[in-house]
Scaffold this active site. Structure first.
Site, mmCIF file in Angstrom:
data_model
loop_
_atom_site.group_PDB
_atom_site.id
_atom_site.type_symbol
_atom_site.label_atom_id
_atom_site.label_comp_id
_atom_site.label_asym_id
_atom_site.label_seq_id
_atom_site.Cartn_x
_atom_site.Cartn_y
_atom_site.Cartn_z
ATOM 1 N N VAL A 68 1.955 4.322 0.088
ATOM 2 C CA VAL A 68 2.644 3.222 -0.608
ATOM 3 C C VAL A 68 2.550 1.886 0.126
ATOM 4 O O VAL A 68 3.230 0.939 -0.224
ATOM 5 C CB VAL A 68 4.134 3.553 -0.879
ATOM 6 C CG1 VAL A 68 4.243 4.730 -1.828
ATOM 7 C CG2 VAL A 68 4.884 3.837 0.415
ATOM 8 N N LYS A 69 1.677 1.798 1.107
ATOM 9 C CA LYS A 69 1.573 0.538 1.835
ATOM 10 C C LYS A 69 0.579 -0.417 1.158
ATOM 11 O O LYS A 69 -0.155 -0.036 0.251
ATOM 12 C CB LYS A 69 1.155 0.811 3.282
ATOM 13 C CG LYS A 69 2.199 1.632 4.077
ATOM 14 C CD LYS A 69 3.564 0.967 4.148
ATOM 15 C CE LYS A 69 4.401 1.387 5.340
ATOM 16 N NZ LYS A 69 5.105 2.672 5.179
ATOM 17 N N THR A 70 0.602 -1.663 1.633
ATOM 18 C CA THR A 70 -0.210 -2.720 1.013
ATOM 19 C C THR A 70 -1.682 -2.334 0.921
ATOM 20 O O THR A 70 -2.341 -2.578 -0.084
ATOM 21 C CB THR A 70 -0.076 -4.022 1.844
ATOM 22 O OG1 THR A 70 1.313 -4.297 2.000
ATOM 23 C CG2 THR A 70 -0.772 -5.180 1.161
#
Ligand SMILES: *Cc1c(COP(=O)(O)O)cnc(C)c1O
Length: 398
Positions: free
Chosen positions: A185-187
């Protein structure tokens, strides 16, 4: 916010490059791999992108924190200052290093308050880990100054803030080491992955060895390599690195979209005098994965978060009540519930985490809502979102 929203042919191509050679290991196999080095390329491109000296890619952001602590020599009994608003991994990594996390106040940056760090100093304080939460940075220049004058190790947890910067200098490049996560779910995501960056060659070598059983990685025969230190396995696979490489090349596009969407939402919220925005030391360096804002009090914040969700304004986090990112709800930490005997529990200077009192942080978190910024929103989605927010706020905040 998450890079997985824009997976495409680029990720597919990089992964197929690896599948075609069958070399999933990031080291060696020079004949078979046909010059394809995904982890190594990711490291080179991330180093370049951040303006850092060195980068070591690893298996997760949590691993990155453990590697950084080990490389910086933080271990048994050392006290490490951490914020109470973070993903619990920051705290876990300190505990698994055998060290003692000591919580200090955050301010309206939602990050460690440099003016309150010294409240928590003792003769055992060895390191400070500011966490650049929700896409934007702490007052890092002041924190750098404190660590420099007190000769403390500074490790930045920039896991949520790839692409953020302060006066043009990238988050993660201010301290001795900076840590990044590329979890789902990170950039920028690669499934599971992380990185440590540093300008210090010796720290880089220690990190590179620690993350792969102490190997020095000199020469091209793994069996002949030396082991300057004991380490462990925090390696990343070539498959994960391949996805990350394609994603990293999309970072500027991701940031551009996030910032545009943030501007639109911010404009709508700014019409309400009861709303204040999170303090960001350099607004132009906000990566804009979230838009965080403060309501006048706890009651109106809680009600607004609930009303937003009821009105279909999804992705709004009221961290104060959820079990995820704030010390208040971490019952397992407060009771030091562990799978095995924990080194920190053996030290008489380990705080009673159930009694940690951080009134300033509570006051900030009780009023804060963070709204996740999605890449996939259309103009109509944004219009609808702004209308729904305005309807809720006219009623609750005025
Ligand atoms: C995601 C995250 C981590 C841990 O990263 P993983 O790759 O999930 O292990 C650490 N710190 C913060 C602030 C994070 O958001």
């Amino acid at each position: 916010m998450p890079g997985f929203e824009i997976f495409g042919d680029e990720e597919r191509k990089e992964v197929m490059d690896v599948i075609e050679t069958g070399v999933l290991f990031r080291y060696g196999f020079e004949g078979a791999r046909k010059g394809r080095w995904k982890a190594r390329s990711f490291e080179e491109e991330l180093t370049e992108r951040l303006g850092a000296g060195y980068c070591h890619l690893c298996s997760s952001g949590t691993a990155a924190l453990s590697i950084a602590l080990a490389a910086c020599g933080i271990g048994a009994g050392d006290e490490v200052i951490v914020p109470p608003f973070t993903f619990v991994a920051t705290v876990e990594s300190v505990l698994t290093a055998g060290a003692v996390p000591v919580f200090a106040e955050i301010d309206e940056t939602l990050c460690l308050d440099p003016d309150r760090i010294e409240d928590k100093f003792s003769e055992r304080t060895r390191a400070v880990i500011p966490v650049h939460m929700c896409g934007a940075m702490a007052r890092i220049d002041a924190i750098v100054e404190i660590c420099r004058s007190r000769k403390l190790v500074l490790i930045e947890d920039a896991c949520q803030s790839l692409g953020a910067a302060y006066r043009g200098k990238a988050a993660g490049t201010f301290g001795h080491m900076g840590c990044f996560s590329f979890d789902p779910v990170k950039t920028v995501t690669c499934g599971e992955g992380g990185a440590v960056v540093t300008d210090d060659a010796a720290l880089y070598r220690a990190a590179d060895s620690f993350a792969d059983h102490g190997h020095d990685h000199i020469g091209n025969d793994r069996g002949k390599e030396r082991h300057p230190i004991l380490g462990t396995n925090f390696r990343i696979s070539e498959l994960n690195a391949a996805v990350g490489l394609a994603q990293l090349r999309k970072l500027d596009r991701i940031l551009e979209i996030q910032r545009r969407h943030r501007d639109r939402l911010k404009e709508a919220l700014a019409r309400f005098s009861g709303i204040r925005f999170r303090r960001i030391p350099d607004e132009s360096g906000d990566s804009a994965t979230f838009l965080s804002f403060l309501l006048p009090d706890e009651d109106s914040a809680r009600k607004t978060a609930a009303a937003f969700n009821d009105a279909g304004v999804d992705g709004c986090f009221y961290w104060y009540d959820n079990n995820w990112h704030y010390l208040r709800q971490w019952e397992h930490l407060k009771r030091l519930q562990c799978a095995a005997r924990l080194p920190a529990a053996e030290f008489d200077h380990c705080p009673d985490y159930s009694a940690v009192d951080l009134p300033q942080s509570d006051s900030v978190m009780a009023r804060t809502i963070s709204m996740q910024i999605k890449l996939g929103w259309t103009e109509e989605d944004l219009d609808r979102r702004c209308e729904a927010m305005e309807r809720v706020l006219r009623e609750l905040v005025g």
